[in-house]
Motif scaffolding. Structure first.
Motif, mmCIF file in Angstrom:
data_model
loop_
_atom_site.group_PDB
_atom_site.id
_atom_site.type_symbol
_atom_site.label_atom_id
_atom_site.label_comp_id
_atom_site.label_asym_id
_atom_site.label_seq_id
_atom_site.Cartn_x
_atom_site.Cartn_y
_atom_site.Cartn_z
ATOM 1 N N TYR A 38 0.862 -1.186 0.000
ATOM 2 C CA TYR A 38 0.000 0.000 0.000
ATOM 3 C C TYR A 38 0.897 1.234 0.000
ATOM 4 O O TYR A 38 1.891 1.294 0.729
ATOM 5 N N ARG A 39 0.503 2.263 -0.781
ATOM 6 C CA ARG A 39 1.288 3.501 -0.817
ATOM 7 C C ARG A 39 1.030 4.330 0.437
ATOM 8 O O ARG A 39 -0.117 4.453 0.878
ATOM 9 N N LEU A 40 2.091 4.880 1.020
ATOM 10 C CA LEU A 40 1.961 5.760 2.185
ATOM 11 C C LEU A 40 2.613 7.107 1.889
ATOM 12 O O LEU A 40 3.817 7.183 1.637
ATOM 13 N N TYR A 41 1.794 8.163 1.913
ATOM 14 C CA TYR A 41 2.299 9.501 1.583
ATOM 15 C C TYR A 41 2.494 10.326 2.851
ATOM 16 O O TYR A 41 1.760 10.159 3.836
ATOM 17 N N THR A 42 3.476 11.211 2.832
ATOM 18 C CA THR A 42 3.751 12.082 3.977
ATOM 19 C C THR A 42 3.560 13.544 3.562
ATOM 20 O O THR A 42 3.260 13.841 2.411
ATOM 21 N N ASP A 43 3.775 14.445 4.502
ATOM 22 C CA ASP A 43 3.639 15.868 4.217
ATOM 23 C C ASP A 43 4.719 16.348 3.244
ATOM 24 O O ASP A 43 4.507 17.288 2.484
ATOM 25 N N ARG A 44 5.867 15.723 3.311
ATOM 26 C CA ARG A 44 6.912 16.087 2.347
ATOM 27 C C ARG A 44 6.470 15.757 0.929
ATOM 28 O O ARG A 44 6.740 16.499 -0.016
ATOM 29 N N ASP A 45 5.772 14.603 0.816
ATOM 30 C CA ASP A 45 5.251 14.243 -0.501
ATOM 31 C C ASP A 45 4.255 15.290 -0.985
ATOM 32 O O ASP A 45 4.174 15.589 -2.177
ATOM 33 N N LEU A 46 3.516 15.848 -0.053
ATOM 34 C CA LEU A 46 2.529 16.863 -0.425
ATOM 35 C C LEU A 46 3.215 18.070 -1.067
ATOM 36 O O LEU A 46 2.761 18.592 -2.086
ATOM 37 N N GLU A 47 4.301 18.494 -0.468
ATOM 38 C CA GLU A 47 5.046 19.615 -1.051
ATOM 39 C C GLU A 47 5.442 19.323 -2.490
ATOM 40 O O GLU A 47 5.221 20.116 -3.402
#
Lengths: 244, 244
Positions: A38-47
């Motif tokens: 499963y893909r897990l995104y973080t706040d850095r990915d949001l940037e």
DNA sequence: CGAACACTCACGGCGCGTCAGAGTAC
DNA sequence: CGTACTCTGACGCGCCGTGAGTGTTC
């Protein structure tokens, strides 16, 4: 550190899940994964995603975005400049298409397509460089850059001139030195100035264009027909609209 | 009756051979054939091809062109109108993208992408309908139609106001009733009029926008920061720039 | 156990450009 | 017979939408 799964992250960033899959496959935005992949995104990915979307909004292809975001910022600046030029070219193309439709819509119906073709070929055939050489050509280009030609502007200008011609025609029997004629001559000069910006080189170009009217392409001649009434032009000359 | 084989016809009409194949397969332009299935085009085909190219130039998809050319002319007129709207929307989008890049290019380098994102979100977030209601909103839309907002215009306006502010700041210690202050106040009114077109409803909207400046979105506040100098505004008020 | 999620292929659509392989005109 | 055409068929591109078929979380 907060983590998001695809759907949550997609909503957060206002993109589709499918788009995230796509960016992942292209290597643009590779989140970490759970044991079940499963893909897990973080706040850095949001940037990073915001940057991707921003560049995409500018019409830059995804493949290039990858290189840009990982490359040096100077490369980015260059890319932006070149992209801006591309967009400006596209916009001018769109403006021409819009103008063609608007012109066609003025026709009383039947030969709509012919009108579009005329406007298209007119835009391509007219070689203004014959009239605007060197200095004047550069100034014309500069004016185009500062104040791009839009169909709306074109319509406005056409309306202004049409109205002025109508009013001149109404007083052809009066004295060119009279009060009314002088007022119209002033308006005439103002309309010319609106195009030349008061520049003598550009004014010279306009005069050359008009002087060569016998050699205009037929479709342009037809377009300009309402404004070639020699009696109006002569009256305005006598009223001093061409002086200075 | 003259006939052409693909290549000759393609040159005649300034399209590629492949494109002719494509139109044939789509059923847009089906020429007759020789025994060996070579395509043979006539002058009538040329007319139709020109129409196809014209509609294509307007960004109409090939599939739709087929129906339009075979359907009634009223359908064509409708399609053109709707296509014009679509193109105008596209153009406005392009203008926004261009503006975003230009704004970003003003920045001293590092946070270029942040600037683009700001401009993007600004364009989306700003809800002008709060200030321009009913009558005024309609007039604003009309003005946008007659005179669409372009990045170049935006730059021009920004330059005008920046220059005016600079000059006002230079004479803040002088008399607001003095000659110089009065001249600047006149220029101020002219710039406002350039936006409102002298319309009181729009002028009212502008005042409401300014009055609500505390609630502007942060990015818009920052954008407008150079023009919020209260000493300048007050000086102009005393010089009468806000009257009438 | 079921519902709501997640995953990975894979096709489609637009307007042709660009081969590839084979036939035709002169 | 060579050469310059012509034909049809198929892949590719850019950005995902839209399934289908299958596994995971709670």
């Amino acid at each position: 550190v907060k983590q998001y799964r695809v759907q949550a992250f997609a909503q957060l960033a206002a993109v589709t899940v499918r788009a995230l899959h796509h960016y992942d496959r292209l290597g643009l935005l590779k989140p970490c994964r759970t044991d079940a992949r499963y893909r897990l995104y973080t706040d850095r990915d949001l940037e990073r995603l915001e940057q991707i979307v921003a560049l995409q909004f500018l019409g830059i292809p995804l493949k290039q975005i990858g290189k840009l975001l990982d490359g040096r910022p100077t490369r980015l600046a260059e890319a932006l400049a070149s992209q801006r030029h591309a967009l400006e070219r596209k916009r001018d193309l769109l403006n021409r298409a819009i103008l063609a439709i608007r012109e066609a819509e003025k026709q009383p119906e039947p030969a709509v397509l012919k009108r579009i073709i005329e406007v298209m070929t007119m835009q391509n055939n007219m070689d203004w460089s014959k009239y605007y050489t060197g200095e004047a050509a550069a100034k014309l280009a500069e004016r185009q850059k500062q104040n791009p030609w839009t169909p709306e502007l074109q319509e406005q200008v056409t309306r202004d001139w049409t109205e002025l011609y109508r009013e001149v025609e109404a007083i052809l029997d009066q004295n060119p030195a009279g009060e009314k004629a002088q007022a119209l001559a002033a308006r005439w000069r103002k309309l010319v100035d609106a195009f030349t910006g008061g520049d003598p080189d550009l004014y010279d170009g306009v005069r050359k264009v008009y002087a060569d009217r016998a050699n205009w392409p037929p479709d342009f001649q037809q377009q300009m027909a309402p404004f070639r009434n020699p009696r109006v032009v002569d009256f305005m000359r006598r009223a001093g609209a061409f002086e200075r």
